[in-house]
Design an enzyme around this catalytic site. Structure first.
Site, PDB file in Angstrom:
ATOM      1  N   LYS A 100     -38.450 -31.913  22.481  1.00 38.09           N
ATOM      2  CA  LYS A 100     -37.252 -31.039  22.994  1.00 38.09           C
ATOM      3  C   LYS A 100     -36.468 -30.361  22.120  1.00 38.09           C
ATOM      4  CE  LYS A 100     -38.796 -32.491  27.119  1.00 38.09           C
ATOM      5  NZ  LYS A 100     -38.263 -33.484  27.985  1.00 38.09           N
ATOM      6  N   ASP A 101     -36.574 -30.989  20.668  1.00 36.84           N
ATOM      7  CA  ASP A 101     -35.741 -30.506  19.765  1.00 36.84           C
ATOM      8  C   ASP A 101     -36.109 -28.858  19.501  1.00 36.84           C
ATOM      9  OD1 ASP A 101     -33.841 -32.856  19.187  1.00 36.84           O
ATOM     10  OD2 ASP A 101     -35.469 -33.542  18.231  1.00 36.84           O
TER      11      ASP A 101
END
Length: 462
Positions: free
Chosen positions: A112-113
């Site tokens: 998700k980063d």
């Protein structure tokens, strides 16, 4: 480049408006009005680009010149400067058949980063240059919350509220979210599951009055920029594998709960990425697997598993795929979604199912096969998989030996040590994760109640 709603009742809008809108005002999801096709000659030019330069080339096709090239390049450089690997999403060769696409080298050790570092900086840019108030609300099954908070914590002009299911995320995921001391962060731990959190966030964002009054913005994968940012690593992985095997016939294996990650790969294919059908790997919460196999999209009883980030019954991004399956007919999608709201299921026609089964393969990996896969790859290849990544790897079958599998590693195994320990494996922890247990937590535990959530965000965003 303009953006339209999957339900067809919204006038086309530009990139910044689509980014800020998040959930479309008609209740649908935003998608590009047209998908740019990348010719083979352009793919050849892209092969040797760094991740950051490739990101600029792809994203600039979708920004409609609303973010100046110089600003976009700066946003990209800042977003990936926090990653621990120079290639951002490196490829790891496991054997002659399997490569692992490592997506966990960002600040919170999860895929998700990759999108949320960019989104955080883009929100800051829009807040400053367009003088918009940015109040972000999102739901998480674990990784999105930590990555979103990390992306915006301490940024001037931005506040963020994240809902997560109480005691249904890993301890590390909880600590990453709740040990942040920044005043612009609110964590709500909801006595329910992820679908409950996601449902309430959608209810709030689909109310135009609340959305306008509290300047609400979306950080979940309902925000189209999440999808655009995730397309990049499919191209990058393709180029890196082809460096080692130029004749490789690639098949991506994608652990998926909310359908966003694999939908990004689907869009990359529509742009011209020359890869085969993608395999969608679920756990016991297998609504997407059952849809691919039968054409029936219908939730069943929620199951808590060893891969909690995939413990999802209703996949938000499914509607985006439905839009293309319905030949971009918003009214047809709206009818399907109304039927789903009233009757709790969607059943597609046989000819549509044939299309689905050309686009995707699927598998449902349960607890024991997941753990067996973790043990096998650690023993045979000295490579430790997290339980989500293991679902994608476990789906490799004997008849794929003539293909090259690229399986997405969505999180670092240190985030799920309770499962790794069940496999009788002792792992070492990155310093950033090891030090979390010594930090104080800040979160509000609330009931699964929309009014309680509204009260909390009203006070926080006031």
């Amino acid at each position: 480049m303009q953006y339209v709603s999957t339900r067809g009742a919204l006038e086309p809008c530009g990139f910044v408006d689509a980014f800020l809108m998040g959930l479309a005002d008609d209740g649908g999801l935003l998608v590009p009005e047209t998908i740019p096709y990348v010719e083979k000659s352009t793919l050849e030019k892209w092969r040797t680009l760094s991740y950051q330069d490739l990101a600029f080339e792809i994203l600039s096709l979708y920004t409609n010149n609303e973010v100046a090239d110089e600003d976009l390049k700066k946003l990209i450089q800042e977003s990936y400067a926090t990653f621990r690997h120079e290639h951002i999403t490196p490829i790891k060769k496991i054997n002659d058949t399997l490569y692992i696409l490592e997506l966990f080298h960002g600040p919170t050790f999860a895929f998700k980063d990759i999108a949320l570092q960019l989104i955080g900086n883009l929100y800051r840019h829009v807040s400053k240059d367009h003088e918009h108030i940015i109040h972000i609300i999102g739901a998480t099954s674990g990784d999105t919350g930590a990555a979103a908070i990390e992306g915006v914590r301490g940024k001037e002009g931005i506040k963020i509220c994240i809902l997560h299911p109480h005691e249904k995320v890993s301890k590390v995921q909880e600590l990453q979210m709740t040990t942040t001391a920044d005043e612009n962060v609110l964590n709500l731990s909801v006595r329910g599951n992820f679908d409950d959190c996601q449902r309430m966030v959608k209810q709030i964002l689909s109310n135009p009055d609340w959305k306008e009054q509290y300047h609400l913005r979306a950080v979940n994968s309902i925000n189209i920029v999440r999808i655009l940012a995730q397309m990049i690593y499919y191209f990058y992985a393709y180029f890196r594998v082809c460096e080692q095997n130029k004749d490789a016939e690639l098949q991506f294996h994608v652990p998926s709960g909310n359908f966003g990650d694999i939908f990004a790969g689907y869009l990359a294919k529509k742009m011209g990425l020359p890869v085969g059908p993608m395999l969608l790997a679920t756990n016991e919460n297998d609504i997407l697997h059952r849809f691919v196999q039968t054409g029936l999209y219908e939730p069943t009883t929620f199951k808590q598993t060893y891969s909690p980030a995939m413990d999802i019954q209703i996949a938000s991004n499914f509607e985006r795929y439905l839009y293309y399956l319905c030949e971009e007919n918003g009214q047809t999608v709206a009818d399907y979604m109304q039927h789903f709201q009233q009757h709790g299921n969607i059943k597609i026609e046989e000819h549509k199912l044939n299309i689905v089964q050309k686009d995707f393969l699927s598998a449902s990996i349960h607890k024991n096969p997941c753990m067996d896969t973790i043990k096998h790859y650690y023993r045979e290849y000295d490579y430790l998989l997290d339980p989500h990544t293991a679902c994608g790897v476990a789906a490799i079958e004997d008849d794929t030996k003539d293909k090259t599998i690229v399986s997405l590693a969505t999180a670092h195994p240190a985030k799920f040590d309770d499962v790794i320990a069940r496999c009788d494996i002792e792992q070492s922890f990155p310093q950033e994760i090891a030090q979390l247990e010594h930090k104080a937590q800040q979160m509000d535990i609330i009931d699964n109640d929309l009014e309680q959530v509204i009260t909390k965000i009203t006070q926080f965003f006031a």
